[in-house]
Design a protein around this motif. Structure first.
Motif, PDB file in Angstrom:
ATOM      1  N   TYR A   1     -23.451 138.832 105.032  1.00 33.92           N
ATOM      2  CA  TYR A   1     -22.213 138.077 104.917  1.00 33.92           C
ATOM      3  C   TYR A   1     -22.065 137.230 106.186  1.00 33.92           C
ATOM      4  CZ  TYR A   1     -20.486 141.000 101.022  1.00 33.92           C
ATOM      5  OH  TYR A   1     -20.323 141.645  99.817  1.00 33.92           O
TER       6      TYR A   1
ATOM      7  N   ARG B   1     -15.452 133.341 104.325  1.00 39.27           N
ATOM      8  CA  ARG B   1     -16.558 134.291 104.142  1.00 39.27           C
ATOM      9  C   ARG B   1     -17.580 133.677 103.209  1.00 39.27           C
ATOM     10  NH1 ARG B   1     -18.567 138.386 100.898  1.00 39.27           N
ATOM     11  NH2 ARG B   1     -16.899 138.276  99.314  1.00 39.27           N
TER      12      ARG B   1
ATOM     13  N   GLU C   1     -21.876 134.396 101.597  1.00 40.52           N
ATOM     14  CA  GLU C   1     -22.898 135.411 101.342  1.00 40.52           C
ATOM     15  C   GLU C   1     -24.266 134.745 101.239  1.00 40.52           C
ATOM     16  OE1 GLU C   1     -22.049 137.591  97.824  1.00 40.52           O
ATOM     17  OE2 GLU C   1     -20.131 138.409  98.578  1.00 40.52           O
TER      18      GLU C   1
ATOM     19  N   TYR D   1     -26.718 130.244 102.208  1.00 44.94           N
ATOM     20  CA  TYR D   1     -25.453 130.942 102.027  1.00 44.94           C
ATOM     21  C   TYR D   1     -24.551 130.171 101.068  1.00 44.94           C
ATOM     22  CZ  TYR D   1     -26.526 134.102 105.897  1.00 44.94           C
ATOM     23  OH  TYR D   1     -27.101 135.066 106.704  1.00 44.94           O
TER      24      TYR D   1
ATOM     25  N   GLU E   1     -15.335 142.730 102.067  1.00 44.52           N
ATOM     26  CA  GLU E   1     -14.862 141.661 101.194  1.00 44.52           C
ATOM     27  C   GLU E   1     -13.368 141.390 101.362  1.00 44.52           C
ATOM     28  OE1 GLU E   1     -18.545 143.420  99.561  1.00 44.52           O
ATOM     29  OE2 GLU E   1     -16.625 144.298 100.158  1.00 44.52           O
TER      30      GLU E   1
END
Length: 562
Positions: A321, A344, A346, A359, A428
């Motif tokens: 992350y 955020r 991933e 990402y 998360e």
């Protein structure tokens, strides 16, 4: 109102003046070499001596350190006097044994009619040799006097009451040319701070060396298109490879340096030794677009500048992350970075080796809103770093340029760089401001903590490393990287600061941000950091090694358990 071209010339003039200042300071040092020391012994007391240099700890039982001193005093031997005893007049007389006739250099605090400080009289036969010759953190400006003493054992200022500094002894025939060194009042450095290796406490880390020059500098392979160098981000080690995700102050060729802060990139660099780096890719690119309004308005580009990328491996999801900061950027209002939001993302590649991405964005996890507090200020949520404590996750988030109240919104901000904690049950989110964000954490430092990164020491102590703030740009801060410790990940200790220039050549003027504290085995850790050389537009990256003292580590844990 300056035109764009006028602003550009003004910045060039400013850069020229800074170069002149550096040259002047070099010239002063060349014209004022250190005075020739005379040796002595401390008689019938347990007072320690110290080397008179920057960061020297001048009083036992205190945190006061020298932050500036005239070059003539460099390398002399001073005496560490007990602070409280000299302030309240309960001290035993200081006796020194001289092997020859000397001139003893005594620092006197310039605060008249204050009984806490020594007030010299004509009977002391003291000659002023350096006006404003030393700056000691948290204390008034210091004048340095020379007092003659004959060979043999002498009682120093036997009738004196109040605090003073013994900075060293020089030979009696030394020609001491009087001048005004023009160093500032030490009360500007408030509060005082603990410098690792320069206090009553044993250091947790020994600085054991590192590179005496930047490991990434202007002109290095991979820096093409990066006008302003680097600031912030994180370095992690996967297997035998270091992965760095710095903020690249890209800017544009031919555009003033101020724009380096706006048009930024998040790069991905790798290295096998934290010294030789190769640029792999661009993770994110900011728009570089200035805001249209003064407030936090959705008509503004809220990704005008992108900073402070923090990669964290999620073992449950088996992927990396990334947490990063996106700003609205105003061209005229300080701070130009405003209303920060934490995104955020991933990695689309699973597993530990997917660190290089690519990402994909998942969404915003923290932003200015109804649960924000005035101390978060105009800069908004200015950084974020998550770490695990048991089954719960905490995250340091920051704010800067605080509002005294919401009545000051959107542009009447003050000064201060603060951090607080958010909490979540998972990486998360959702993330909630701990204690509703009512107060920032001031136990670390009351006015400046920036970009903390958290890890754990071998005995379980949590350690946060951070940017300790500049001694420059009108700020009087430690100008060193710092760390704070916690037993539970929530309550954090007073900061300690690393004077790495005691073991590596100081190529910087302003120290900025540590990007990692990576264990290498045998209690050795690697720190990669960003710093500023004021003679350059490009902000380089450096590297230093430190060694953990396990005995001190365990003692610190016991202290925090009390």
């Amino acid at each position: 109102m300056f035109s764009k071209s006028t602003k550009y010339n003004f910045k060039l003039d400013t850069a020229f003046l800074m170069l002149c200042l550096v040259f002047f300071q070099f010239s002063v040092k060349a014209q004022n070499p250190p005075w020739q020391a005379a040796s002595f012994e401390v008689v019938n007391s347990n007072y320690k001596t110290f080397k008179t240099t920057q960061y020297a700890h001048v009083f036992s039982g205190s945190k006061h350190n020298i932050v500036k001193l005239a070059p003539e005093l460099q390398g002399l031997t001073g005496v560490e006097l007990p602070l409280d005893q000299y302030k309240n007049g309960t001290n035993a007389p200081l006796k020194l044994k001289f092997k020859e006739n000397v001139q003893l250099l005594v620092g006197v605090f310039q605060e008249k009619d204050n009984k806490d400080y020594l007030q010299l009289s004509a009977a002391d036969n003291a000659k002023l040799v350096l006006e404003n010759g030393v700056t000691v953190t948290g204390l008034p400006a210091v004048n340095v006097y020379a007092i003659s003493y004959s060979k043999g054992t002498q009682t120093i200022l036997p009738k004196a009451k109040g605090l003073f500094v013994v900075l060293g002894a020089v030979k009696s025939n030394q020609n001491l040319v009087a001048r005004n060194a023009e160093f500032p009042d030490g009360k500007l450095w408030n509060p005082t701070f603990i410098v690792e290796g320069f206090s009553d406490e044993k250091p947790l880390f020994e600085i054991i060396g590192g590179e005496n020059k930047p490991v990434i500098d202007e002109g290095f392979l991979g820096t093409e298109g990066i006008q302003g160098g680097f600031e912030g981000g994180r370095v992690v080690k996967v297997g035998d490879t270091y992965h760095m995700f710095p903020t690249e102050r890209a800017g544009e060729v031919g555009v003033e340096m101020y724009y380096d802060r706006v048009k930024t990139k998040i790069g991905h660099w790798t290295s096998k030794d934290a010294i030789h780096w190769k640029r792999q890719s661009t993770i994110y690119q900011a728009s570089g677009t200035y805001a249209l309004t003064e407030d936090d308005n959705p008509m503004n580009d809220r990704r005008g500048a992108i900073w402070s990328y923090m990669p964290v491996f999620n073992e449950k999801a088996n992927k990396w992350y990334g947490y990063y900061l996106a700003y609205t950027v105003h061209k005229e209002i300080q701070p130009n970075h405003s209303f920060g939001r934490i995104w955020r993302c991933e990695s689309t590649v699973e597993g530990i080796n997917g660190i290089g991405g690519p990402y994909k964005d998942i969404g915003i996890i923290m932003e200015p809103g109804l649960d924000s507090q005035p101390w978060e200020g105009r800069q908004g949520v200015a950084s974020f770093f998550p770490y695990q404590v048991g089954e719960k996750w905490f995250g340091f988030y920051s704010g800067a340029y605080p509002f005294e109240s919401w009545a000051d919104y959107p542009k009447n901000s003050g000064k201060g760089w603060f951090v607080a904690l958010a909490e979540s049950n998972s990486l998360e989110g959702p993330w909630t401001r701990l204690n509703k964000g009512l107060e920032p954490i001031k136990s670390i430092h009351p006015v400046f903590v920036e970009n903390p990164i958290v890890s754990q020491l071998p005995n379980g102590l949590y350690i946060a490393i951070f940017d300790g703030g500049p001694d420059g740009w009108g700020h009087h801060l430690p100008n060193m990287m710092g760390y704070s410790l916690s037993k539970d990940g929530v309550n954090w200790s007073e900061a300690h600061y690393w004077p790495i220039e005691t073991k590596v050549a100081k190529w910087w003027d302003i120290m900025r941000t540590p990007l990692c504290l990576i264990p290498e085995g045998n209690d050795v850790y690697t720190i990669v950091y960003n710093a500023i050389d004021l003679k350059k537009r490009f902000h380089p990256t450096g590297m230093v090694k430190v060694k953990l003292n396990r005995e001190v580590m365990d003692a610190r844990l016991k202290e925090l358990e009390k």
